[in-house]
Design a protein around this motif. Structure first.
Motif, PDB file in Angstrom:
ATOM      1  N   PHE A   1      66.646  -8.903 -10.685  1.00 55.75           N
ATOM      2  CA  PHE A   1      66.753  -8.148 -12.126  1.00 55.75           C
ATOM      3  C   PHE A   1      65.377  -7.837 -12.612  1.00 55.75           C
ATOM      4  N   PHE A   2      64.823  -8.864 -12.714  1.00 57.87           N
ATOM      5  CA  PHE A   2      63.523  -8.686 -13.434  1.00 57.87           C
ATOM      6  C   PHE A   2      62.427  -7.670 -12.469  1.00 57.87           C
ATOM      7  N   GLU A   3      62.532  -7.708 -11.227  1.00 62.32           N
ATOM      8  CA  GLU A   3      61.735  -7.070 -10.280  1.00 62.32           C
ATOM      9  C   GLU A   3      62.170  -5.444 -10.561  1.00 62.32           C
ATOM     10  N   LYS A   4      63.620  -5.268 -10.662  1.00 63.15           N
ATOM     11  CA  LYS A   4      64.074  -4.015 -10.909  1.00 63.15           C
ATOM     12  C   LYS A   4      63.558  -3.252 -12.282  1.00 63.15           C
ATOM     13  N   HIS A   5      63.292  -4.239 -13.281  1.00 67.52           N
ATOM     14  CA  HIS A   5      62.987  -3.837 -14.480  1.00 67.52           C
ATOM     15  C   HIS A   5      61.349  -3.670 -14.574  1.00 67.52           C
ATOM     16  N   GLY A   6      60.463  -3.762 -13.578  1.00 69.68           N
ATOM     17  CA  GLY A   6      59.089  -3.570 -13.592  1.00 69.68           C
ATOM     18  C   GLY A   6      58.365  -4.866 -13.433  1.00 69.68           C
ATOM     19  N   TYR A   7      59.027  -5.886 -13.480  1.00 66.19           N
ATOM     20  CA  TYR A   7      58.136  -7.297 -13.743  1.00 66.19           C
ATOM     21  C   TYR A   7      57.527  -7.483 -12.127  1.00 66.19           C
ATOM     22  N   GLU A   8      56.208  -7.964 -12.363  1.00 75.93           N
ATOM     23  CA  GLU A   8      55.585  -8.184 -10.960  1.00 75.93           C
ATOM     24  C   GLU A   8      55.266  -9.776 -10.960  1.00 75.93           C
ATOM     25  N   LYS A   9      55.439 -10.152  -9.716  1.00 78.39           N
ATOM     26  CA  LYS A   9      55.170 -11.555  -9.305  1.00 78.39           C
ATOM     27  C   LYS A   9      53.426 -12.022  -9.552  1.00 78.39           C
ATOM     28  N   PHE A  10      52.966 -12.749 -10.074  1.00 76.36           N
ATOM     29  CA  PHE A  10      51.520 -13.220 -10.265  1.00 76.36           C
ATOM     30  C   PHE A  10      51.242 -14.396  -9.683  1.00 76.36           C
ATOM     31  N   GLY A  11      52.062 -15.262  -9.607  1.00 73.62           N
ATOM     32  CA  GLY A  11      51.954 -16.812  -9.251  1.00 73.62           C
ATOM     33  C   GLY A  11      52.992 -17.671  -9.240  1.00 73.62           C
ATOM     34  N   GLU A  12      52.839 -18.922  -8.787  1.00 72.01           N
ATOM     35  CA  GLU A  12      53.966 -19.777  -9.003  1.00 72.01           C
ATOM     36  C   GLU A  12      53.535 -21.222  -9.346  1.00 72.01           C
ATOM     37  N   CYS A  13      54.602 -22.068  -9.936  1.00 69.29           N
ATOM     38  CA  CYS A  13      54.067 -23.343 -10.411  1.00 69.29           C
ATOM     39  C   CYS A  13      55.431 -24.249 -10.157  1.00 69.29           C
ATOM     40  N   TYR A  14      55.311 -25.529 -10.343  1.00 66.88           N
ATOM     41  CA  TYR A  14      56.260 -26.618 -10.039  1.00 66.88           C
ATOM     42  C   TYR A  14      56.545 -27.380 -11.324  1.00 66.88           C
ATOM     43  N   ASN A  15      57.928 -27.808 -11.200  1.00 66.13           N
ATOM     44  CA  ASN A  15      58.220 -29.008 -12.066  1.00 66.13           C
ATOM     45  C   ASN A  15      58.322 -30.333 -10.989  1.00 66.13           C
ATOM     46  N   LEU A  16      57.676 -31.314 -11.486  1.00 64.55           N
ATOM     47  CA  LEU A  16      57.738 -32.376 -10.612  1.00 64.55           C
ATOM     48  C   LEU A  16      58.629 -33.128 -11.182  1.00 64.55           C
ATOM     49  N   CYS A  17      59.154 -34.133 -10.329  1.00 68.24           N
ATOM     50  CA  CYS A  17      60.162 -35.392 -10.791  1.00 68.24           C
ATOM     51  C   CYS A  17      59.547 -36.743 -10.740  1.00 68.24           C
ATOM     52  N   CYS A  18      59.524 -37.706 -11.757  1.00 68.52           N
ATOM     53  CA  CYS A  18      59.100 -38.853 -11.405  1.00 68.52           C
ATOM     54  C   CYS A  18      60.312 -39.862 -11.740  1.00 68.52           C
ATOM     55  N   GLU A  19      60.765 -40.593 -10.712  1.00 64.89           N
ATOM     56  CA  GLU A  19      61.857 -41.527 -10.688  1.00 64.89           C
ATOM     57  C   GLU A  19      61.181 -42.839 -11.704  1.00 64.89           C
ATOM     58  N   LEU A  20      62.023 -43.227 -12.831  1.00 63.94           N
ATOM     59  CA  LEU A  20      61.793 -44.197 -13.630  1.00 63.94           C
ATOM     60  C   LEU A  20      62.126 -45.585 -13.547  1.00 63.94           C
ATOM     61  N   ALA A  21      63.506 -45.545 -13.081  1.00 69.46           N
ATOM     62  CA  ALA A  21      64.274 -46.693 -12.886  1.00 69.46           C
ATOM     63  C   ALA A  21      63.933 -47.869 -12.151  1.00 69.46           C
ATOM     64  N   GLY A  22      63.685 -49.217 -12.782  1.00 69.51           N
ATOM     65  CA  GLY A  22      63.194 -50.091 -11.685  1.00 69.51           C
ATOM     66  C   GLY A  22      61.587 -50.093 -11.570  1.00 69.51           C
ATOM     67  N   ARG A  23      61.116 -49.384 -12.147  1.00 71.82           N
ATOM     68  CA  ARG A  23      59.582 -49.439 -11.472  1.00 71.82           C
ATOM     69  C   ARG A  23      58.521 -49.726 -12.571  1.00 71.82           C
ATOM     70  N   ASP A  24      57.455 -50.469 -12.309  1.00 72.52           N
ATOM     71  CA  ASP A  24      56.389 -51.100 -13.153  1.00 72.52           C
ATOM     72  C   ASP A  24      55.191 -50.262 -13.211  1.00 72.52           C
ATOM     73  N   PHE A  25      54.906 -49.577 -14.261  1.00 74.38           N
ATOM     74  CA  PHE A  25      54.006 -48.546 -14.235  1.00 74.38           C
ATOM     75  C   PHE A  25      52.643 -49.087 -15.062  1.00 74.38           C
ATOM     76  N   ALA A  26      52.701 -50.395 -15.540  1.00 70.19           N
ATOM     77  CA  ALA A  26      51.616 -50.921 -16.311  1.00 70.19           C
ATOM     78  C   ALA A  26      50.453 -50.901 -15.384  1.00 70.19           C
ATOM     79  N   ARG A  27      49.064 -50.547 -15.871  1.00 68.09           N
ATOM     80  CA  ARG A  27      48.030 -50.999 -15.175  1.00 68.09           C
ATOM     81  C   ARG A  27      46.929 -50.877 -16.195  1.00 68.09           C
ATOM     82  N   PRO A  28      45.928 -51.727 -15.636  1.00 65.55           N
ATOM     83  CA  PRO A  28      45.021 -52.075 -16.408  1.00 65.55           C
ATOM     84  C   PRO A  28      44.050 -50.849 -16.939  1.00 65.55           C
TER      85      PRO A  28
END
Ligand SMILES: CC(C)(COP(=O)(O)OP(=O)(O)OC[C@H]1O[C@@H](n2cnc3c(N)ncnc32)[C@H](O)[C@@H]1OP(=O)(O)O)[C@@H](O)C(=O)NCCC(=O)NCCS
Length: 278
Positions: free
Chosen positions: A117-144
């Motif tokens: 749809f967006f390509e048909k309307h003249g939008y052009e791809k110029f890059g990509e990016c990511y959403n990362l996931c971090c699992e939190l349950a039961g993990r210890d993130f404390a650090r000095p």
């Protein structure tokens, strides 16, 4: 027919978006944040029922567009998009990404119909990016904290020094950090050497309550000292305290730091699109 979005449309709009957006879960508070807290041109397609919606913002983005799954390929999306484009009168428009208030940072690569749809309307791809996931349950993130530094939650009194630091090193992130400073508790952590601010990390500046991390930044001359890892871990611990089982580290380019620091993994890939309107 096309008309402006009205206050009383919100329940129907939420239902339309929940049916239309396959990869995102919209809630009433999130819809309020995306549309009501970030006004622009909001148009709907109304045939007695709400069948389409498009929201664009003047800083140059088509932030949301959706057509009811049973009414696609009738030209509704095109008419809405063109009407919003005309009203925004921007010289350049981005598809979906609309920093600092955005749902996702581009087109999910799986949303085939929206990409075409967006390509048909003249939008052009110029890059990509990511959403990362971090699992939190039961993990210890404390650090000095590395010796000689202090890492702590920001207070209202830190605002001037934070804004000056951003101005110097990370000017585009000022709006998001202002939101963090307005949250209660303040959702921003800072790293200092004596009185000198060296880095920051925060969350809940966008998509509040969903475990939305960032932005974060350490001044160029203090990178590699371990401050980023401590700042990140403070935010992850706050998410755990909120009861979240996972969080999102959005709009990432280089992801090595996050993979190493907290085992984050790529969850979604987005293509970034732009249209030049001359
Ligand atoms: C993208 C979307 C809004 C398009 O709405 P629509 O009313 O179906 O769009 P139109 O009828 O105006 O289609 C215009 C053009 O888009 C392209 N297109 C749209 N859907 C397509 C599909 N399933 N396959 C191939 N091309 C498609 C075609 O070029 C089409 O023109 P054509 O019908 O003459 O071939 C709709 O598919 C949608 O709601 N998708 C889910 C929501 C979404 O992903 N939004 C983006 C993130 S917020």
């Amino acid at each position: 027919m096309i008309r402006a979005l009205r206050e009383q449309d919100d329940p129907a709009l939420l239902e339309l978006l929940q049916r239309s957006l396959r990869f995102d879960t919209l809630t009433a508070p999130l819809l309020h944040e995306k549309v009501r807290e970030d006004p622009g041109t909001s148009l709907v397609w109304d045939e007695g029922a709400l069948l389409g919606f498009c929201h664009g913002v003047a800083r140059g983005s088509i932030k949301l567009i959706a057509v009811h799954p049973e009414h696609r390929r009738r030209g509704i999306g095109s008419e809405l998009l063109q009407a919003v484009e005309r009203s925004l009168r921007a010289r350049k428009l981005r598809a979906i990404e609309s920093v600092p208030n955005y749902l996702v940072p581009g087109l999910d690569v799986r949303s085939t119909e929206a990409v075409l749809f967006f390509e048909k309307h003249g939008y052009e791809k110029f890059g990509e990016c990511y959403n990362l996931c971090c699992e939190l349950a039961g993990r210890d993130f404390a650090r000095p904290t590395p010796a000689g530094f202090e890492v702590r939650r920001a207070t209202a009194e830190d605002r001037p020094v934070v804004l000056e630091f951003l101005q110097q090193h990370f000017a585009p992130w000022q709006a998001e950090v202002e939101v963090m400073l307005g949250n209660r508790p303040i959702s921003l952590h800072l790293a200092f050497s004596g009185p000198e601010l060296l880095g920051f990390a925060g969350y809940d500046a966008n998509n509040r309550g969903t475990g939305w991390f960032g932005p974060m930044g350490t001044s160029p001359e203090h990178r590699g000292a371990g401050l980023g890892g401590v700042l990140l871990s403070r935010c992850l611990q706050d998410f755990q305290a909120q009861g979240l089982e996972r969080c999102t580290i959005p709009w990432v380019g280089p992801f090595r730091f996050y993979a190493r620091a907290c085992g984050a993994f790529i969850e979604r890939v987005f293509w970034r699109y732009e249209k030049n309107l001359g």
